[in-house]
Design an enzyme around this catalytic site. Structure first.
Site, PDB file in Angstrom:
ATOM      1  N   SER A   7       2.029  -4.075  -2.589  1.00  0.00           N
ATOM      2  CA  SER A   7       2.972  -4.265  -1.590  1.00  0.00           C
ATOM      3  C   SER A   7       4.039  -5.294  -1.620  1.00  0.00           C
ATOM      4  CB  SER A   7       2.011  -4.706  -0.369  1.00  0.00           C
ATOM      5  OG  SER A   7       2.610  -4.983   0.898  1.00  0.00           O
ATOM      6  N   HIS A  32       5.161  -0.268  -2.329  1.00  0.00           N
ATOM      7  CA  HIS A  32       4.517  -0.137  -1.283  1.00  0.00           C
ATOM      8  C   HIS A  32       5.445  -0.918  -0.135  1.00  0.00           C
ATOM      9  CE1 HIS A  32       1.444   1.156   1.774  1.00  0.00           C
ATOM     10  NE2 HIS A  32       1.675  -0.065   2.071  1.00  0.00           N
ATOM     11  N   ASP A  34       5.938  -1.940   3.383  1.00  0.00           N
ATOM     12  CA  ASP A  34       5.310  -2.025   5.015  1.00  0.00           C
ATOM     13  C   ASP A  34       6.470  -2.489   5.946  1.00  0.00           C
ATOM     14  OD1 ASP A  34       2.530  -1.969   4.555  1.00  0.00           O
ATOM     15  OD2 ASP A  34       2.800  -3.795   3.154  1.00  0.00           O
ATOM     16  N   MET A  36       7.077  -2.842  10.059  1.00  0.00           N
ATOM     17  CA  MET A  36       6.462  -3.072  11.152  1.00  0.00           C
ATOM     18  C   MET A  36       7.330  -3.457  12.346  1.00  0.00           C
ATOM     19  SD  MET A  36       3.814  -6.088   9.468  1.00  0.00           S
ATOM     20  CE  MET A  36       2.977  -5.794   7.890  1.00  0.00           C
ATOM     21  N   HIS A  65       5.402   2.684   4.232  1.00  0.00           N
ATOM     22  CA  HIS A  65       4.168   2.633   5.354  1.00  0.00           C
ATOM     23  C   HIS A  65       4.677   2.303   6.596  1.00  0.00           C
ATOM     24  CE1 HIS A  65      -0.074   0.397   6.340  1.00  0.00           C
ATOM     25  NE2 HIS A  65       0.314   1.635   7.164  1.00  0.00           N
ATOM     26  N   MET A  67       4.486   1.273  10.331  1.00  0.00           N
ATOM     27  CA  MET A  67       3.490   0.621  11.340  1.00  0.00           C
ATOM     28  C   MET A  67       4.417   0.424  12.440  1.00  0.00           C
ATOM     29  SD  MET A  67       1.239  -1.906   8.776  1.00  0.00           S
ATOM     30  CE  MET A  67       2.494  -1.689   7.504  1.00  0.00           C
ATOM     31  N   MET A 138      -6.814   2.516   5.717  1.00  0.00           N
ATOM     32  CA  MET A 138      -6.683   1.143   5.932  1.00  0.00           C
ATOM     33  C   MET A 138      -8.038   0.329   5.732  1.00  0.00           C
ATOM     34  SD  MET A 138      -3.314   0.524   6.225  1.00  0.00           S
ATOM     35  CE  MET A 138      -3.470  -1.326   6.490  1.00  0.00           C
ATOM     36  N   ASP A 176      -5.368   0.424   1.330  1.00  0.00           N
ATOM     37  CA  ASP A 176      -4.322  -0.696   1.574  1.00  0.00           C
ATOM     38  C   ASP A 176      -5.110  -1.815   2.458  1.00  0.00           C
ATOM     39  OD1 ASP A 176      -2.324  -2.350   2.207  1.00  0.00           O
ATOM     40  OD2 ASP A 176      -1.193  -0.429   3.380  1.00  0.00           O
TER      41      ASP A 176
END
Ligand code: DX5
Ligand code: ZN
Length: 217
Positions: A7, A32, A34, A36, A65, A67, A138, A176
């Site tokens: 990540s 990865h 992330d 958000m 990913h 979110m 998760m 993750d």
């Protein structure tokens, strides 16, 4: 084959392309990323410009990913930015919108994926089994790196592995949150084949050795 997806939340944001290229060289299979939005999770991180920059500056598979709430609004833009695998959360919108988002991702030639938060049961993935190329379980509450691994997610991981084996055997199963060399073993034993690791990977004294060790069957 076990894959490693470090990540980049734990990488050096001032030198992101450098860190991601080094990660690829060290044996990582995916990067990865992330994303958000400060609404779906109580934190913000990065968005389209970072995905686009990494697509231009690196060769690694970008495992993005999301979110974010109502991802249907943005999935095509993330595909265009260069995502290779695009994960949305089942909790982020209605079932109908989630299915539509997965179809749009695949229509772009990108691998479609769903993720479940710790409190979401295994059965929540069932409506999407034929629409996904990867399922992400998760093992922390999403939002922050560096949290402790929730071993009590293992029955759910095993249940989803059973769904995959029965209904969509080529689908990958990713974990993750709090994954390190020790907890990775537990994840592998319970059916995961893609391991995300942020703080453990970037905190490792020898990242190449970390990658080799985590990827060992
Ligand atoms: C958490 C993110 C994770 C996080 C993992 O919301 O989805 O990808 O960066 O970090 P570690 O491996 O440090 O738990
Ligand atoms: Zn993540």
């Amino acid at each position: 084959m076990i894959k490693l997806s470090p990540s980049i939340l734990s990488a050096d944001f001032g030198n992101m392309a450098r860190d991601v290229n080094a990660m690829h060289k060290a044996g990582a299979d995916y990067a990865h990323v992330d994303v958000m939005d400060g609404v779906f999770v109580p934190n913000m991180s990065m968005g389209f410009p970072m995905v686009k920059a990494l697509d231009q500056e690196t060769e690694i598979v970008l495992d993005v990913h999301l979110m974010i709430t109502e991802p249907l609004r943005y999935v095509e833009r993330f595909c265009d930015a260069g995502a290779d695998i695009l994960t949305i959360h089942v909790e982020a919108d209605t079932e109908e919108h989630t299915k539509e988002a997965l179809r749009r991702i695949r229509a772009k030639g990108v691998k479609a994926a769903i993720s479940v938060k710790p409190k979401t049961p295994a059965e929540a993935v069932l409506p999407y089994m034929d629409l996904v190329d990867l399922i992400l379980v998760m093992t922390v509450e999403p939002g922050f790196g560096g949290q402790s691994f929730m071993e009590d997610m293992m029955p759910k991981l095993r249940q989803i592995r059973a769904y995959i084996d029965e209904m969509n055997p080529s689908c990958e199963l990713e974990v993750d949150g709090g994954v390190n060399l020790k907890t990775a073993e537990i994840c592998k034993q319970n059916g995961a084949n893609v391991l995300v690791a942020g703080s453990a990977y970037f905190g490792a004294a020898d990242r190449e050795a970390f990658a080799a060790s985590i990827k060992a069957e």
